[in-house]
Design a protein around this motif. Structure first.
Motif, PDB file in Angstrom:
ATOM      1  N   MET A 120       0.842  -1.191   0.000  1.00 42.23           N
ATOM      2  CA  MET A 120       0.000   0.000   0.000  1.00 42.23           C
ATOM      3  C   MET A 120       0.881   1.246   0.000  1.00 42.23           C
ATOM      4  SD  MET A 120      -3.004   1.073   2.706  1.00 42.23           S
ATOM      5  CE  MET A 120      -1.841   1.087   4.082  1.00 42.23           C
ATOM      6  N   GLU A 121       0.598   2.153  -0.904  1.00 38.79           N
ATOM      7  CA  GLU A 121       1.374   3.386  -0.984  1.00 38.79           C
ATOM      8  C   GLU A 121       0.970   4.328   0.140  1.00 38.79           C
ATOM      9  OE1 GLU A 121       0.309   4.713  -4.854  1.00 38.79           O
ATOM     10  OE2 GLU A 121       1.934   3.621  -5.834  1.00 38.79           O
ATOM     11  N   THR A 122       1.968   4.989   0.732  1.00 38.35           N
ATOM     12  CA  THR A 122       1.697   5.892   1.845  1.00 38.35           C
ATOM     13  C   THR A 122       0.970   7.134   1.359  1.00 38.35           C
ATOM     14  OG1 THR A 122       3.647   5.113   3.040  1.00 38.35           O
ATOM     15  CG2 THR A 122       2.717   7.234   3.709  1.00 38.35           C
ATOM     16  N   LEU A 123      -0.108   7.475   2.042  1.00 40.66           N
ATOM     17  CA  LEU A 123      -0.830   8.707   1.777  1.00 40.66           C
ATOM     18  C   LEU A 123      -0.406   9.723   2.834  1.00 40.66           C
ATOM     19  CD1 LEU A 123      -3.212   9.991   0.031  1.00 40.66           C
ATOM     20  CD2 LEU A 123      -4.635   9.502   2.045  1.00 40.66           C
ATOM     21  N   GLU A 124       0.018  10.896   2.409  1.00 41.50           N
ATOM     22  CA  GLU A 124       0.454  11.937   3.333  1.00 41.50           C
ATOM     23  C   GLU A 124      -0.452  13.152   3.185  1.00 41.50           C
ATOM     24  OE1 GLU A 124       4.651  12.820   2.999  1.00 41.50           O
ATOM     25  OE2 GLU A 124       5.021  10.808   2.222  1.00 41.50           O
ATOM     26  N   LEU A 125      -0.950  13.646   4.306  1.00 44.19           N
ATOM     27  CA  LEU A 125      -1.743  14.874   4.325  1.00 44.19           C
ATOM     28  C   LEU A 125      -0.953  15.923   5.100  1.00 44.19           C
ATOM     29  CD1 LEU A 125      -3.857  12.479   3.947  1.00 44.19           C
ATOM     30  CD2 LEU A 125      -5.549  14.085   4.797  1.00 44.19           C
ATOM     31  N   ARG A 126      -0.632  16.994   4.418  1.00 51.64           N
ATOM     32  CA  ARG A 126       0.185  18.052   5.019  1.00 51.64           C
ATOM     33  C   ARG A 126      -0.641  19.329   5.102  1.00 51.64           C
ATOM     34  NH1 ARG A 126       5.573  16.395   4.988  1.00 51.64           N
ATOM     35  NH2 ARG A 126       5.913  14.462   3.810  1.00 51.64           N
ATOM     36  N   PHE A 127      -0.844  19.786   6.331  1.00 54.47           N
ATOM     37  CA  PHE A 127      -1.662  20.970   6.571  1.00 54.47           C
ATOM     38  C   PHE A 127      -0.861  22.134   7.140  1.00 54.47           C
ATOM     39  CE2 PHE A 127      -4.849  17.440   7.352  1.00 54.47           C
ATOM     40  CZ  PHE A 127      -5.476  17.578   6.120  1.00 54.47           C
ATOM     41  N   LEU A 128       0.419  21.920   7.476  1.00 51.18           N
ATOM     42  CA  LEU A 128       1.247  22.970   8.079  1.00 51.18           C
ATOM     43  C   LEU A 128       1.837  23.848   6.978  1.00 51.18           C
ATOM     44  CD1 LEU A 128       2.923  20.763  10.808  1.00 51.18           C
ATOM     45  CD2 LEU A 128       1.178  22.524  11.165  1.00 51.18           C
ATOM     46  N   GLY A 129       1.012  24.708   6.462  1.00 50.18           N
ATOM     47  CA  GLY A 129       1.330  25.523   5.291  1.00 50.18           C
ATOM     48  C   GLY A 129       0.179  25.371   4.317  1.00 50.18           C
ATOM     49  N   GLU A 130       0.426  25.609   3.060  1.00 51.94           N
ATOM     50  CA  GLU A 130      -0.613  25.351   2.060  1.00 51.94           C
ATOM     51  C   GLU A 130      -0.886  23.849   2.001  1.00 51.94           C
ATOM     52  OE1 GLU A 130      -1.420  26.093  -2.734  1.00 51.94           O
ATOM     53  OE2 GLU A 130       0.368  26.900  -1.762  1.00 51.94           O
ATOM     54  N   MET A 131      -2.150  23.464   1.962  1.00 57.50           N
ATOM     55  CA  MET A 131      -2.511  22.052   2.006  1.00 57.50           C
ATOM     56  C   MET A 131      -1.890  21.275   0.845  1.00 57.50           C
ATOM     57  SD  MET A 131      -6.266  20.208   1.792  1.00 57.50           S
ATOM     58  CE  MET A 131      -6.904  21.097   3.206  1.00 57.50           C
ATOM     59  N   GLU A 132      -1.340  20.116   1.190  1.00 53.90           N
ATOM     60  CA  GLU A 132      -0.802  19.198   0.198  1.00 53.90           C
ATOM     61  C   GLU A 132      -1.243  17.778   0.538  1.00 53.90           C
ATOM     62  OE1 GLU A 132       3.453  21.371  -0.963  1.00 53.90           O
ATOM     63  OE2 GLU A 132       3.437  19.526   0.221  1.00 53.90           O
ATOM     64  N   VAL A 133      -1.535  17.002  -0.481  1.00 52.15           N
ATOM     65  CA  VAL A 133      -1.787  15.568  -0.325  1.00 52.15           C
ATOM     66  C   VAL A 133      -0.839  14.845  -1.274  1.00 52.15           C
ATOM     67  CG1 VAL A 133      -3.462  13.695  -0.526  1.00 52.15           C
ATOM     68  CG2 VAL A 133      -4.210  15.939   0.317  1.00 52.15           C
ATOM     69  N   LEU A 134      -0.094  13.902  -0.718  1.00 50.98           N
ATOM     70  CA  LEU A 134       0.878  13.161  -1.508  1.00 50.98           C
ATOM     71  C   LEU A 134       0.620  11.671  -1.392  1.00 50.98           C
ATOM     72  CD1 LEU A 134       2.518  15.654   0.155  1.00 50.98           C
ATOM     73  CD2 LEU A 134       4.293  14.955  -1.435  1.00 50.98           C
ATOM     74  N   ARG A 135       0.831  10.975  -2.479  1.00 46.30           N
ATOM     75  CA  ARG A 135       0.766   9.513  -2.479  1.00 46.30           C
ATOM     76  C   ARG A 135       2.088   8.997  -3.020  1.00 46.30           C
ATOM     77  NH1 ARG A 135      -3.566   6.512  -2.043  1.00 46.30           N
ATOM     78  NH2 ARG A 135      -4.987   8.102  -2.836  1.00 46.30           N
ATOM     79  N   ALA A 136       2.761   8.172  -2.208  1.00 43.45           N
ATOM     80  CA  ALA A 136       4.085   7.656  -2.564  1.00 43.45           C
ATOM     81  C   ALA A 136       5.037   8.795  -2.944  1.00 43.45           C
ATOM     82  CB  ALA A 136       3.979   6.652  -3.709  1.00 43.45           C
ATOM     83  N   GLY A 137       4.909   9.920  -2.221  1.00 41.51           N
ATOM     84  CA  GLY A 137       5.794  11.061  -2.443  1.00 41.51           C
ATOM     85  C   GLY A 137       5.406  11.972  -3.581  1.00 41.51           C
ATOM     86  N   LYS A 138       4.364  11.616  -4.331  1.00 37.82           N
ATOM     87  CA  LYS A 138       3.930  12.435  -5.467  1.00 37.82           C
ATOM     88  C   LYS A 138       2.758  13.304  -5.060  1.00 37.82           C
ATOM     89  CE  LYS A 138       2.251  12.165 -10.239  1.00 37.82           C
ATOM     90  NZ  LYS A 138       1.850  11.256 -11.348  1.00 37.82           N
ATOM     91  N   ARG A 139       2.872  14.598  -5.310  1.00 39.24           N
ATOM     92  CA  ARG A 139       1.820  15.536  -4.940  1.00 39.24           C
ATOM     93  C   ARG A 139       0.613  15.357  -5.863  1.00 39.24           C
ATOM     94  NH1 ARG A 139       2.653  22.058  -3.949  1.00 39.24           N
ATOM     95  NH2 ARG A 139       0.479  22.520  -3.399  1.00 39.24           N
TER      96      ARG A 139
END
Length: 225
Positions: A1-20
């Motif tokens: 399973m590829e890691t899903l990253e949700l970044r809210f500390l700044g402009e919102m970003e969602v990354l899957r396997a390091g790809k925005r």
């Protein structure tokens, strides 16, 4: 399973396997994702409708539209993350990494025994204000929630920075950037300002140390201290 990253500390970003990933242009839809992910609990549809939409906007239809857009981003085969049974909606964080929650959990567990590399990695996650650019001033409940979340993130950031400055006390050059950031994040912390002055002097930046000292005196005078 590829890691899903949700970044809210700044402009919102969602990354899957390091790809925005591309996010919906709708600030309400992005705000909905942040609200569901950071609150860590289910919410009734009526609550979400009143939080982000006017009655004239067909809020239930708008909510369904937003949820469909979010599912396309965060759901995975066999792992739905937008859960909407009956009349409630929740975000399932299983298999996802969320910057604010990681920071919250680390601070709650205590920073003294945390590896330095982990603290430095968390500090690097701060790319700006929490949910930068996602203000919805016409929706007072959402805006109040957003302000409260930003204040909590600011306090957690300050706690993290104090731990880093203390951990790096034997290396003034390494501690200095974190002390600078701390003075900006919590300008009313007199101890942090004094520590910054000492670090500047220790690294040969005596002119800047004097400027910081004078700035601290002016601030204290303005505050009547």
């Amino acid at each position: 399973m590829e890691t899903l990253e949700l970044r809210f500390l700044g402009e919102m970003e969602v990354l899957r396997a390091g790809k925005r990933l591309d996010l919906p242009p709708s600030r309400k839809t992005r705000g909905l994702l942040a609200y569901l992910a950071l609150s860590e609990r289910p919410h009734r549809r009526e609550r979400l409708c009143s939080l982000l939409w006017d009655v004239a906007d067909d809020p239930r239809g708008a909510l369904r539209w937003s949820l469909s857009r979010l599912r396309a981003i965060v759901d995975e085969p066999g792992l739905p993350r937008i859960l909407a049974p009956r009349d409630s909606v929740a975000f399932a964080a299983q298999g996802a990494w969320i910057d604010v929650l990681a920071l919250r959990e680390r601070c709650a567990a205590g920073l003294d025994g945390a590896p330095l590399a982990e603290l430095l990695a968390l500090a690097s996650e701060f790319r700006g204000e929490l949910l930068e650019g996602l203000d919805l001033g016409d929706f007072l409940d959402f805006q109040a929630w957003c302000v409260a979340e930003r204040e909590e993130a600011r306090k957690l950031h300050a706690t993290l920075l104090r731990a880093l400055v203390s951990r790096l006390a034997a290396d003034p050059e390494a501690a200095l950037p974190h002390a600078r950031t701390l003075a900006a994040v919590d300008p009313l912390d007199e101890a942090a300002r004094a520590h910054l002055v000492r670090l500047l002097a220790a690294t040969g930046r005596r002119r800047e140390a004097g400027q910081q000292y004078e700035a601290a005196l002016r601030l204290l005078k303005e505050l009547g201290r």
